[in-house]
Design an enzyme around this catalytic site. Structure first.
Site, PDB file in Angstrom:
ATOM      1  N   THR A  57       3.892   2.162  -0.783  1.00  0.00           N
ATOM      2  CA  THR A  57       4.486   1.397  -2.172  1.00  0.00           C
ATOM      3  C   THR A  57       3.487   2.693  -2.961  1.00  0.00           C
ATOM      4  O   THR A  57       3.538   3.200  -4.260  1.00  0.00           O
ATOM      5  CB  THR A  57       5.381   0.672  -2.614  1.00  0.00           C
ATOM      6  OG1 THR A  57       6.105  -0.270  -1.482  1.00  0.00           O
ATOM      7  CG2 THR A  57       6.441   0.567  -4.145  1.00  0.00           C
ATOM      8  N   ALA A 101      -3.421  -0.750  13.128  1.00  0.00           N
ATOM      9  CA  ALA A 101      -4.602  -0.399  12.404  1.00  0.00           C
ATOM     10  C   ALA A 101      -5.327  -1.425  13.341  1.00  0.00           C
ATOM     11  O   ALA A 101      -6.673  -1.809  12.983  1.00  0.00           O
ATOM     12  CB  ALA A 101      -4.347  -0.847  11.502  1.00  0.00           C
ATOM     13  N   TRP A 112       6.153  -0.261  -8.097  1.00  0.00           N
ATOM     14  CA  TRP A 112       8.202  -0.788  -8.133  1.00  0.00           C
ATOM     15  C   TRP A 112       8.859  -0.427  -8.687  1.00  0.00           C
ATOM     16  O   TRP A 112      10.049   0.183  -8.874  1.00  0.00           O
ATOM     17  CB  TRP A 112       7.901  -2.368  -7.291  1.00  0.00           C
ATOM     18  CG  TRP A 112       9.232  -2.815  -6.604  1.00  0.00           C
ATOM     19  CD1 TRP A 112       9.171  -2.599  -5.172  1.00  0.00           C
ATOM     20  CD2 TRP A 112      10.658  -2.955  -6.822  1.00  0.00           C
ATOM     21  NE1 TRP A 112      10.037  -2.475  -4.615  1.00  0.00           N
ATOM     22  CE2 TRP A 112      11.148  -3.283  -5.490  1.00  0.00           C
ATOM     23  CE3 TRP A 112      10.825  -3.004  -7.904  1.00  0.00           C
ATOM     24  CZ2 TRP A 112      12.450  -3.369  -5.211  1.00  0.00           C
ATOM     25  CZ3 TRP A 112      12.779  -3.831  -7.806  1.00  0.00           C
ATOM     26  CH2 TRP A 112      13.613  -3.955  -6.798  1.00  0.00           C
ATOM     27  N   PHE A 160       3.900  -7.588  -9.727  1.00  0.00           N
ATOM     28  CA  PHE A 160       4.982  -8.246  -9.578  1.00  0.00           C
ATOM     29  C   PHE A 160       5.417  -9.132 -10.691  1.00  0.00           C
ATOM     30  O   PHE A 160       4.843  -9.435 -11.616  1.00  0.00           O
ATOM     31  CB  PHE A 160       4.882  -9.662  -8.552  1.00  0.00           C
ATOM     32  CG  PHE A 160       4.662  -9.154  -7.235  1.00  0.00           C
ATOM     33  CD1 PHE A 160       3.799  -8.037  -6.699  1.00  0.00           C
ATOM     34  CD2 PHE A 160       5.753  -8.858  -6.517  1.00  0.00           C
ATOM     35  CE1 PHE A 160       3.684  -7.437  -5.426  1.00  0.00           C
ATOM     36  CE2 PHE A 160       5.505  -8.421  -4.924  1.00  0.00           C
ATOM     37  CZ  PHE A 160       4.312  -7.257  -4.572  1.00  0.00           C
ATOM     38  N   LYS A 173       0.215  -1.346  -0.139  1.00  0.00           N
ATOM     39  CA  LYS A 173       0.053  -0.339  -0.315  1.00  0.00           C
ATOM     40  C   LYS A 173       1.150   1.169  -0.242  1.00  0.00           C
ATOM     41  O   LYS A 173       0.566   2.444  -0.975  1.00  0.00           O
ATOM     42  CB  LYS A 173      -1.268   0.350   1.356  1.00  0.00           C
ATOM     43  CG  LYS A 173      -1.966  -1.013   1.645  1.00  0.00           C
ATOM     44  CD  LYS A 173      -3.213  -0.500   2.119  1.00  0.00           C
ATOM     45  CE  LYS A 173      -2.287  -0.985   3.928  1.00  0.00           C
ATOM     46  NZ  LYS A 173      -2.027  -2.102   3.989  1.00  0.00           N
ATOM     47  N   PHE A 226      -3.180  -2.403   7.039  1.00  0.00           N
ATOM     48  CA  PHE A 226      -4.003  -4.104   7.022  1.00  0.00           C
ATOM     49  C   PHE A 226      -4.714  -3.775   5.417  1.00  0.00           C
ATOM     50  O   PHE A 226      -4.598  -2.602   4.953  1.00  0.00           O
ATOM     51  CB  PHE A 226      -4.638  -4.433   8.212  1.00  0.00           C
ATOM     52  CG  PHE A 226      -3.187  -4.622   9.135  1.00  0.00           C
ATOM     53  CD1 PHE A 226      -1.765  -4.774   8.828  1.00  0.00           C
ATOM     54  CD2 PHE A 226      -3.821  -3.827  10.571  1.00  0.00           C
ATOM     55  CE1 PHE A 226      -1.489  -4.939   9.744  1.00  0.00           C
ATOM     56  CE2 PHE A 226      -2.299  -3.980  11.769  1.00  0.00           C
ATOM     57  CZ  PHE A 226      -1.085  -4.506  11.487  1.00  0.00           C
ATOM     58  N   LYS A 265      11.371  -6.835   9.786  1.00  0.00           N
ATOM     59  CA  LYS A 265      10.427  -6.314   8.894  1.00  0.00           C
ATOM     60  C   LYS A 265      11.249  -5.770   7.559  1.00  0.00           C
ATOM     61  O   LYS A 265      10.711  -4.936   6.133  1.00  0.00           O
ATOM     62  CB  LYS A 265       9.262  -5.321   9.373  1.00  0.00           C
ATOM     63  CG  LYS A 265       8.385  -5.185   8.189  1.00  0.00           C
ATOM     64  CD  LYS A 265       7.566  -4.015   8.431  1.00  0.00           C
ATOM     65  CE  LYS A 265       6.497  -3.108   8.144  1.00  0.00           C
ATOM     66  NZ  LYS A 265       5.926  -2.158   8.699  1.00  0.00           N
ATOM     67  N   ARG A 295       2.343   6.871   7.289  1.00  0.00           N
ATOM     68  CA  ARG A 295       2.628   7.528   8.178  1.00  0.00           C
ATOM     69  C   ARG A 295       3.896   7.037   8.718  1.00  0.00           C
ATOM     70  O   ARG A 295       4.889   6.658   7.614  1.00  0.00           O
ATOM     71  CB  ARG A 295       2.287   5.974   8.871  1.00  0.00           C
ATOM     72  CG  ARG A 295       0.250   6.340   9.211  1.00  0.00           C
ATOM     73  CD  ARG A 295       0.228   4.530  10.018  1.00  0.00           C
ATOM     74  NE  ARG A 295       0.170   3.604   8.054  1.00  0.00           N
ATOM     75  CZ  ARG A 295      -0.026   2.286   8.844  1.00  0.00           C
ATOM     76  NH1 ARG A 295       0.188   1.785   9.515  1.00  0.00           N
ATOM     77  NH2 ARG A 295      -0.338   1.299   7.898  1.00  0.00           N
TER      78      ARG A 295
END
Lengths: 555, 555
Positions: free
Chosen positions: B71, B272, B408, B380, B69, B300, B103, B92
Site C-alpha cells: 500500500t 522473502a 490507505w 492508522f 509495504k 517482510f 490473507k 510482486r
C-alpha cells in the site's frame, strides 16, 4: 513440413477481425494477445442458435494414432465457408500434459489447423489451469475439514472419491498417500491425482449454461459420506462460490482462427470415456448463434463420444444436430481387418475388406439416432484408389453418402466434396434426431440399451461392487441421471483386443461412479487411465525456444 | 468501504492508454482483456534504466498483519506522480492460495491499490500457473526417469530434493508418498508439495534477464545424486527447453494501473525467506527504462527482504537503488514494545517507546548499505498525535527524515510529504549504495556478516547437517553463490518470540539448501512454512459471484 512449420508460415489476422467476421463487435471481446480472445456470454442467443445447422464429426473405432476428427472438422468448416456457407468449427481444448509425452498437439494438422497452435497447445487462455485450481480448492477444503476440530462435518476419509488433478502426464501421482508428517499436516489417507481433463469440473464446465448453472452444478459435486453415512456435497463445504469465482473467465469460450482465416471456437476438453468428450455447451451455442453451420467433434469413436454427445450433451442443452460425418481411414479399416500397426501403410485389399464391419456397425448406430451420415475418408498418401473404391462401394450398396477428404494436404479445398454432401443432408432435412434412451428409464435399462444397441453386446453383467453402487445411487435419488459409460475406445466391446465388429460378448460393469455435479453416472467397464505417464523418452526432450520466443519441437 | 468496494468504484482506463502514458506503443503490448497487458522484453533499455531512481520500500519487523509495504509503495508512486515526477510502482504478484485462507489479496488497500484487484488476486495473466507447470514438468520427468528402464540416469530417489508445487493452501500435501499402486505407477518415495511462490523456478524467473538466461538457470537446477554420487541437474534430463517454452509468456512483465491511473508493473512473487522476495529483475528494469522514479518493495522486514534485495537482486542485476522507505506503524512499535495483538489500537505511549529499538536497528541496518532512509509512518485511524510525535522525535534525534503517509485513506495525496522526502534524498545524492558482502567470500563468512551485522547475533552455530551440506556445496563448486537466509520474519533473530531488538542471541543454521538455478544458497535457520494450510473457516466460504460475473467476499 511439420504442422508447426505450416502453422508458422501463415500470416495471422488480428483476432478482432475474426470477431467481426464471426459477428461480434470487437469492443465486446477480451483479447489475450493479438490472436486469441474470450467471447462474452451475452453474445449467445438461443433463438438464433436454433437456426444453425449443427454437424457432428465422429469416427469409426480408432487406431492408437487417432483418425483425424479434429483435422476433419477444421477442414469441413473451411470447405463449407468456401461454398458460401458461414461456418464455425467448435472444438475441445488440448490437454497440456500429453504434449510433453508422445501425442504432440491437438489443433488439427497439415493445412487444416487452428492457430496459433503453440499457444493453444500450451497454456492457451488459462482455462485448464482455472479448472485445476477450482478442483484442487475443493480438495484442500475437504482435507482441511477433516483436519478441523470445530468446523468438522465428520467426513469419513475412507469414503472420499474426490481426488486432486494436474494437467501433466505424471504416473507417480496416480496413487499417493497425503497428510503425513504429524498432526499439523493433515490426516493421512489414500488418494491420487487425475489429469485435469478427467476432472468432474471439466465435465461440469462443459455442460453449464450460465455462471449460476455452473455454481449450482459445482455445489452438487458428491464428496463422500460422514461417519454416520450422511452424503456430503461441495455445497455442504460452502465451496461452490469460490470455485465459481475461479472459473469466471474459464466459462467464456475462446475465439481463434483457422489457417484459412475462418473463426474457430475452442473451449473445454473433457475425456470421452469417463466424461462426455465434447466441447462446452456454451461454445456450441456461441458458434450456433453466429453461424449457418456449426461443425463440432466428439472424442474417440461413434460408440463413445457421439453416443454421449447425443444422449448427454444434446439432451441436456436441447440441441438438435443435423448430420453426422463419420471419419474413416483406410489404415484403421485394415487395422480392424487384422493388419498389425506397422503394415498399415501397405496396400492390402483383403484385410481392408475384413475391417469393413467396424464401419458398418458405426453406420447402423448412427441410424439408431435417426441421423443421416456421410462417410468422410480421411485421405492418407498411402491410400490406393482400389482401397478407396471398396469403401465407396460399401457406401453405395447402403445408399450412404461418401466423400474423400484430403484435408491435411489441401485444407478446405480438400473438403469441398464432403461439404457438399453435408449441405445435401441438411437441406433435404434427412436427419430427425432422436436420443437413444429416456433419462427416466432405470439405470440398468439405460446401460443395457447402450450396450446392446450401440456396442452390440449380448447383455450386461454387474459385479457385486457395481450392484452396491447402484443401491447407493438409488438411495441418493440419482436414478434419473443419464449414463456416461467408461469403456475402451479401441473396441466396440469392453475388451480392447476385440477389433472389427465383435459379437457374442458381454459388457461387465465393474463399478458405477457418481458425477452429480456434471449430471451423470459413470458405469466403469474396464481399466480407464485417468493419469497418463510419460514415455521413456518424453517429447519434452526435443522442445526448445530461442531468444525471440520461437518454439521448436512442439510437434 | 472494503478494498473491493473502493476498487469497483474506480473507472478504469483502457490499458492501452496506460501503456502510452508509460511510454510503450500500444501496438507492442499483449492485451489480456481491457485492463491487463504483457509488456515486450525488447522495451527494456539498460542505459535508459540507469537514469531512473530506484526506491526500495521496506519495513520494520512486521506484526502478523503486515505493515502495508505494498500500500505504501503504491501510495508513494502516486505521490511522486502528483509532484510531477514520472513514477512507476513495480510489485510482486499475489499468490492465489492464501486468498482462500485468511490473507485476502495483496494488491494494496484503501485508496492505494492496483487494479483490477479481482483479476490480479485470482489467476491474473497465468504466470503462477505457468511456473507451476514448468516446475511440475521437471518433477514428472524426474519420476519418469526413475521409472525408466532404458533411459535411466540411475538417480537415487532418496537424494531428490525437488518436490512438486501447487498454488493452494493445502497442508495435506506437505508430506506425501508418491508412486504407489504397483510397477506401472512409479517408484514409491517420500516427497511433498510446496506452494508455487516457494518454487525455485519463481526465484529463477525473477532473476533471469532474458529467455536464454532463464533457460540456462533452469538447466542448472540441482535435482539430486545418482547411486554412484554423481550430481544430476535439470539439463541432464534435457528438461530446460520445454520448461522455458512453458514460461515464454510468464517471463514478460504485466502492466496494470493504480487507482489514480498511473502505470504499475506486477511480476513474479518469490518468498522473502527461502527466496529473494522481490519482483522480477525484468519488471524492475522495465519500470526503470520508462520512469524517472521506480518504486518497488521487498518482502517482510528490512532484515529479510531488503538485505536480499540489495545483496542478491541488486548485485545480480547491477542495480543501484537511491533511497529506502522504511514503513513503520505505531501498532507494530507497540507490538515490539510488548503489547499483545488485541490491544494494538489502544493508545499506549510507554509500550510504543519500548518498541522503538526495533525501528532503530533497522535504521542502522540501512546505513550499513550506505543508503539513506526515510521513515514512513503508515497512518492508522487509531494512531494518536502523541504517539506519532514520539517517532518523529526519534527521527529528529538521528537526523533522519520522517513522513506520515496516509495512503490507505487518501491515496497519493496522503503520500506527498513522503514523496518530497524521497525526492530530497535522491536529488541530494545522499545514498551511495554498497552491498554488505562480497559474493566471493566463504559461505560461512557471508552468513556471519549478515547474522552479526544485520540481525545483531553474537555468532552463528551450525548443526552437523549444515556442516555436511557445506561440504557438499564445496564439492559442487558452489561457494561463490550469495546466501539467501531463511529466517522468521517475526523477529530480527531466528526466534519468532524475540520481539523488539533482541541481543545476545545465536543464529543456528540447521541446513543449507542449494538453489543453483536461482543462483544462491539457502541457509535454513528455523521452521520455514512452504505450504500453508487453510484456517478452520477458510475465507473461501464467503466468496461468491453473481451471474454478471461480479465477485464478492474477496476481501
Amino acid at each position: 513440413m511439420t504442422d508447426l512449420q505450416i502453422a508458422k508460415g501463415v500470416s495471422l489476422q488480428h483476432i478482432s477481425s475474426i470477431a467481426e467476421k464471426f459477428g461480434i463487435d470487437p469492443d465486446n471481446i477480451e483479447l489475450y494477445g493479438k490472436y486469441k480472445a474470450k467471447l462474452p456470454l451475452n453474445a449467445i442467443n438461443r433463438e438464433k442458435a436454433q437456426n444453425s445447422n449443427l454437424i457432428l464429426v465422429s469416427a469409426i473405432s480408432p487406431t492408437p494414432a487417432g483418425e483425424g476428427k479434429t483435422t476433419m472438422s477444421i477442414g469441413l468448416s473451411e470447405g463449407l465457408n468456401r461454398l458460401g456457407k458461414k461456418s464455425t468449427v467448435v472444438l475441445r481444448e488440448p490437454s497440456l500434459g500429453p504434449v510433453f509425452g508422445i501425442k504432440g498437439g491437438a489443433t488439427g494438422g497439415g493445412y487444416s489447423q487452428v492457430l496459433p497452435m503453440e499457444d493453444i497447445n500450451l497454456h492457451f487462455t488459462g482455462d485448464f489451469a482455472a479448472i485445476e485450481k477450482a478442483h484442487n480448492l475443493l480438495s484442500a477444503i475437504i482435507d482441511n475439514n477433516i483436519q478441523s476440530k470445530t468446523n468438522s462435518l465428520l467426513l469419513d476419509p475412507r469414503t472420499i472419491g474426490w481426488k486432486r488433478v494436474m494437467d501433466m502426464n505424471d504416473r507417480s501421482l496416480r496413487h499417493i498417500i497425503v497428510g503425513l508428517g504429524g498432526t499439523n499436516s493433515g490426516v493421512p489417507r489414500e488418494t491420487g491425482f487425475d489429469i485435469t481433463a478427467a476432472s468432474e469440473i471439466m465435465a461440469i464446465l462443459c455442460l453449464a449454461e450460465s455462471l449460476s448453472d455452473l455454481k449450482k452444478r459445482l455445489g452438487n459435486i458428491f464428496v463422500g459420506y460422514t461417519y454416520d453415512k450422511k452424503p456430503i456435497y461441495a455445497k455442504d463445504l460452502k465451496a461452490e462460490g469460490a470455485m465459481t469465482a475461479l472459473l469466471k473467465d474459464a466459462i467464456k469460450p475462446n475465439l481463434v482462427q483457422t489457417i484459412e482465416g475462418n473463426p474457430a471456437i475452442i473451449h473445454g476438453g473433457p475425456f470421452a470415456n469417463i466424461a462426455q468428450g465434447t466441447n462446452s455447451v456454451i461454445a456450441t451455442l456461441m458458434g450456433m448463434t453466429h453461424s449457418e453451420y456449426t461443425v463440432t467433434e466428439a472424442g474417440f469413436g461413434f460408440d463413445l463420444g457421439a453416443e454421449k454427445f447425443f444422449d448427454i450433451k444434446c439432451q441436456s442443452a436441447g440441441l438438435t444436430p443435423k448430420a453426422v460425418v463419420l471419419t474413416t481411414t483406410i489404415r484403421a479399416l485394415k487395422y480392424h481387418g487384422g493388419a498389425d500397426l506397422k503394415s498399415l501403410t501397405e496396400p492390402n485389399v483383403a484385410t481392408l475388406k475384413k475391417g469393413l464391419p467396424n464401419l458398418e456397425k458405426h453406420l447402423e448406430n448412427i441410424g439408431k439416432f435417426k441421423m443421416v451420415p456421410v462417410i468422410a475418408i480421411n485421405k492418407f498418401v498411402s491410400d490406393t484408389e482400389e482401397e478407396i473404391a471398396i469403401v465407396k462401394e460399401l457406401a453405395a450398396s447402403k445408399g450412404i453418402r461418401v466423400a474423400v477428404a484430403n484435408v491435411w494436404a489441401q485444407g478446405g479445398e480438400g473438403a469441398e466434396e464432403l461439404a457438399k454432401a453435408v449441405i445435401e443432408i441438411v437441406e433435404s432435412e434427412a436427419s430427425a434426431f432422436k436420443p437413444l434412451y429416456d433419462w427416466k428409464s432405470s439405470v440398468k435399462d439405460k446401460i443395457a440399451t447402450i450396450a446392446t444397441e450401440i456396442y452390440g453386446a449380448e447383455y450386461v453383467d454387474y459385479t457385486a461392487k457395481a450392484n452396491s453402487n447402484l443401491r447407493k445411487i438409488t438411495d441418493l435419488g440419482l436414478d434419473h441421471l443419464p449414463v456416461c459409460i467408461a469403456k475402451t475406445q479401441k473396441s466396440l466391446s469392453d475388451n480392447p483386443k476385440l477389433l472389427g465388429r465383435p459379437k457374442d460378448f458381454i459388457i461387465t460393469v465393474r463399478e458405477i461412479e457418481i458425477a452429480v455435479g456434471a449430471g451423470f453416472l459413470i458405469p466403469i467397464t474396464g481399466d480407464i487411465m485417468r493419469m497418463p505417464g510419460l514415455p521413456t523418452r518424453p517429447s519434452s526432450e526435443g522442445i526448445d525456444i530461442n531468444d525471440d520466443g520461437e518454439i521448436t519441437g512442439l510437434f
